[in-house]
Design a protein around this motif. Structure first.
Motif, PDB file in Angstrom:
ATOM      1  N   ARG A   1       0.816  -1.210   0.000  1.00 13.36           N
ATOM      2  CA  ARG A   1       0.000   0.000   0.000  1.00 13.36           C
ATOM      3  C   ARG A   1       0.856   1.270   0.000  1.00 13.36           C
TER       4      ARG A   1
ATOM      5  N   GLY B   1       0.356   2.518   3.598  1.00 14.05           N
ATOM      6  CA  GLY B   1       1.025   1.378   4.227  1.00 14.05           C
ATOM      7  C   GLY B   1       2.490   1.652   4.513  1.00 14.05           C
TER       8      GLY B   1
ATOM      9  N   ASP C   1       2.128  -0.440  -6.374  1.00 17.26           N
ATOM     10  CA  ASP C   1       1.368  -1.503  -5.709  1.00 17.26           C
ATOM     11  C   ASP C   1       1.189  -2.661  -6.684  1.00 17.26           C
TER      12      ASP C   1
ATOM     13  N   THR D   1      -3.496  -5.299  -4.829  1.00 19.40           N
ATOM     14  CA  THR D   1      -3.163  -4.772  -3.505  1.00 19.40           C
ATOM     15  C   THR D   1      -3.133  -3.255  -3.555  1.00 19.40           C
ATOM     16  N   GLY D   2      -3.252  -2.634  -2.382  1.00 19.63           N
ATOM     17  CA  GLY D   2      -3.255  -1.181  -2.337  1.00 19.63           C
ATOM     18  C   GLY D   2      -4.360  -0.633  -3.219  1.00 19.63           C
ATOM     19  N   ASP D   3      -3.976   0.214  -4.159  1.00 15.14           N
ATOM     20  CA  ASP D   3      -4.957   0.802  -5.075  1.00 15.14           C
ATOM     21  C   ASP D   3      -4.905   0.199  -6.470  1.00 15.14           C
TER      22      ASP D   3
ATOM     23  N   GLN E   1      -7.134  -5.644   2.231  1.00 16.61           N
ATOM     24  CA  GLN E   1      -7.623  -4.336   2.667  1.00 16.61           C
ATOM     25  C   GLN E   1      -8.266  -3.563   1.512  1.00 16.61           C
TER      26      GLN E   1
ATOM     27  N   PRO F   1      -9.197  -0.659  -1.136  1.00 13.15           N
ATOM     28  CA  PRO F   1      -8.525   0.429  -1.855  1.00 13.15           C
ATOM     29  C   PRO F   1      -9.032   1.775  -1.345  1.00 13.15           C
ATOM     30  N   ASP F   2      -8.302   2.826  -1.638  1.00 10.37           N
ATOM     31  CA  ASP F   2      -8.658   4.165  -1.166  1.00 10.37           C
ATOM     32  C   ASP F   2      -9.667   4.796  -2.128  1.00 10.37           C
TER      33      ASP F   2
END
Length: 674
Positions: free
Chosen positions: A51, A55, A78, A82-84, A182, A184-185
């Motif tokens: 992230r 992260g 990323d 994962t992440g965005d 997790q 994403p934003d």
């Protein structure tokens, strides 16, 4: 750490989409020199699943603007799912991950701000990625810096050690699939898209640790992504970096020995941290060394780095055993190559409780350790030292009571070693398999025992990690066990101690049955890699002081707490080790996101019955900002019989405090001589 930037103004691009050939887009964060579009620069890539926005952002901000201000495009990507980034995550180090990296590097080399030269840098997963992608030889990749990584995913990673199951495979396995699931934003992927994207991740989440425990031999599953299968595939320059308190230091020596291209190695006293933030200290000016490396390979500047010795190592001085060190005293040495011409083998013979350079009286000894031997061993890998984690080995007298010990006479002179101590044993074993755990320690005149290094071997793996051979009772075997590489100076007046046990818990999950080993001491040998001081050790200039770019402003929302304790149930003769790591929660002030993390591990076993071993791991990640409030959590419990591992894994996702997703897995996995 001194904070500051180089001479060039820096522009931050918070998110850029890197398109892939299958339509998936990877999310990237880029720091650029302001004039890069008119004056293209080399690119430095860090490619990991942790992230980029919330992260690893604190570590990234202390590092990548620094490189950009010295004339490099710094790019944090990323990985898929994962992440965005779009797509779905599968497992660590899959082929798709490498394919995506090759495409991403090609895209980078075609950008107006890139000169066409690319380097990769990373720690842990990022270090793995750098090696694995280098083996694919993408056009434009000219050099890598791999930190705290490995070339062998089976023999030298968090899953197995010497064919023994590491409890870290459960700890990391729980963290891996929970962390990757997790949300994403919404500010990056869109307010109308993030929840559907997150639900797909939750539905796709699967604990890869089931596969890790199913593949108990070094088969094709582990060979994939292990660059040791073909060192010749890596044709770019490699700078391998690590620390003695880390779990991955051995790979540095193999890479220096086996790679054919340009290479350098650096190993200090640190745990699983970059050297400019290294704990135990001293931290060094690692980012300045990185710039020397990048300037040489990506800008064709003569920085002198390739005229220096191949390996620089920190030789640890003796220290009182402690659960944590802020610094480890010692000194730097330099070797022109590895194996080093400055290292020679000193052979010690074994006798009844003795180590000696001369023949000792014949002795046949037996050991059947309590399953609790190992409680003073600390962690397999010191990940959390920056949080003052109590992760280092304690006084080894705790474990020596359940071990055979062999002591030298007091040393008459300092005895520095560098490399892997090797133990050759002539043994018998009354069970088809057993754990052989050996430790090398420093015994002070006042009696304290500091562990120097150690090694583990599943005896059914004595000849191969692929083709196993059970032990036959009453048959004698010649065993060779290479301990972890180490640099250490035994002081005069101290004794060298070798300890041998049949357990090393909770680092390693116990063998199926309690075994008794017979050891023919007179036919056994300990080989120490002695490295006496050399004139060239002091000819190199000292490393600079640690530097980095300014940190991101943060606000502590909830303080964290760290606990580690051992509980002994006298009536049941059972020991429980508990580790609780509550990182609390912190607001990342520039973006307003609050991140929280909580983790605990419980390990228990009865000293006379390895089948009672139980490992429980819980981990929770929280992310929130305004109306976007999310959390994921997972719990793994492993128990075992003589023939089977049993896994119970529970997983959940939360939005605004409401549990919106549940899934559980219950799995029995046959034990294959482990």
């Amino acid at each position: 750490m001194k904070t500051g930037l180089g001479p060039l103004p820096v522009t931050l691009v918070d998110n850029v989409w890197i398109p892939l050939s299958d339509g998936t887009r990877l999310a990237a964060k880029i720091w650029l020199p302001e004039d890069a579009t008119s004056n293209p620069v080399p690119a430095i890539v860090d490619y990991i699943p942790y992230r980029k926005r919330d992260g690893t952002v604190l570590e990234d901000e202390r590092m990548y603007p620094y490189f950009a201000s010295h004339g490099y495009a710094s790019i944090r990507i990323d990985i898929r799912g994962t992440g965005d980034s779009e797509g779905l995550f599968e497992d660590e180090y899959v082929k798709q991950e490498q394919d995506d990296a090759v495409e991403a590097i090609d895209w980078i080399t075609r950008q107006v701000w890139c000169s066409g030269s690319v380097g990769m840098i990373g720690i842990s997963w990022g270090g793995f990625s750098a090696l694995q992608v280098a083996a694919r030889q993408p056009k434009g990749l000219k050099a890598i810096i791999t930190t705290c990584s490995t070339d062998d995913r089976y023999a030298d990673d968090a899953h197995y050690m010497g064919g023994c199951v590491l409890n870290d495979t459960l700890v990391w396995g729980t963290s891996c699939f929970v962390r990757m699931a997790q949300s994403p934003d919404p500010e990056i992927v869109g307010e109308d898209h993030w929840r559907a994207m997150w639900m797909k991740r939750l539905e796709n989440a699967r604990p890869a640790l089931i596969d890790w425990l199913t593949h108990q031999r070094r088969d094709d599953f582990w060979k994939h992504g292990s660059v040791c299968e073909d060192y010749g595939a890596i044709d770019c320059a490699v700078f391998a970096v690590g620390g003695w308190a880390d779990g991955y230091s051995n790979a540095i020596f193999r890479l220096l020995s086996k790679l054919e291209g340009p290479r350098r190695g650096l190993i200090g006293p640190w745990g699983h941290k970059y050297p400019h933030e290294g704990v135990p200290g001293p931290a060094i000016g690692f980012l300045q060394e990185c710039l020397r490396w990048w300037d040489h390979w990506l800008k064709a500047k003569d920085t002198g780095i390739m005229q220096e010795p191949m390996l620089r190592s920190w030789i640890l001085d003796r220290a009182e055993p402690a659960a944590h060190y802020e610094e480890r005293p010692g000194h730097w040495v330099a070797d022109p190559s590895w194996p080093s011409p400055h290292v020679s083998s000193r052979v010690y013979r074994l006798g009844a409780g003795m180590l000696g350079e001369q023949p000792l009286p014949r002795a046949t000894l037996e050991i059947s350790s309590p399953a609790t031997v190992g409680i003073a061993g600390g962690e397999w890998c010191a990940y959390g030292l920056a949080r003052v984690g109590p992760e280092m080995p304690l006084d080894q007298r705790w474990d020596d009571g359940g071990s055979l010990i062999f002591d030298s006479h007091p040393l008459t002179e300092a005895t520095p070693i560098l490399g892997s101590p090797v133990l050759e044993l002539e043994i018998t074993c009354d069970k088809p398999t057993a754990i052989l755990a050996v430790r090398l320690s420093d015994v002070s005149p006042s009696g304290e025992v500091t562990r120097v290094t150690y090694g583990l071997l599943n005896l059914s793996h004595r000849d191969s990690h692929e083709n196993l051979q059970p032990m036959e009772a009453r048959k004698s075997y010649s065993i060779r066990l290479a301990m972890n590489e180490i640099g250490y100076a035994f002081p005069p007046g101290h004794r060298i101690r070798l300890s041998v046990s049949t357990a090393y818990w909770p680092i390693a999950f116990p063998a199926p049955q309690r075994a008794t080993l017979g050891i023919y001491a007179h036919a056994s040998r300990l080989h120490l890699p002695v490295r006496m001081p050399q004139p060239g050790d002091h000819e190199l200039p000292a490393f600079g002081a640690a530097e980095g770019s300014p940190s991101m402003p943060t606000t502590v929302v909830k303080p964290g707490n760290l606990e580690r304790f051992v509980r002994m149930d006298i009536l049941r003769r059972q020991v429980t080790v508990t580790v609780k790591c509550d990182d609390g929660s912190v607001r990342l002030d520039p973006i307003g996101t609050v991140v929280g993390h909580d983790k605990y591990m419980f390990y228990s076993v009865a000293e006379s019955d390895p089948s009672t071993a139980r490992t429980e791991v819980y981990e929770r990640y929280e992310l929130g900002r305004g109306t976007w409030q999310t959390a994921v959590e997972g719990r793994t419990v492993m128990t075992a019989t003589n023939s089977t591992f049993h896994l119970q894994i529970d997983f959940g996702g939360y939005a605004n405090g409401e549990r919106i997703f549940d899934r559980s897995w219950s799995k029995d996995i046959p034990r294959d001589f482990v």
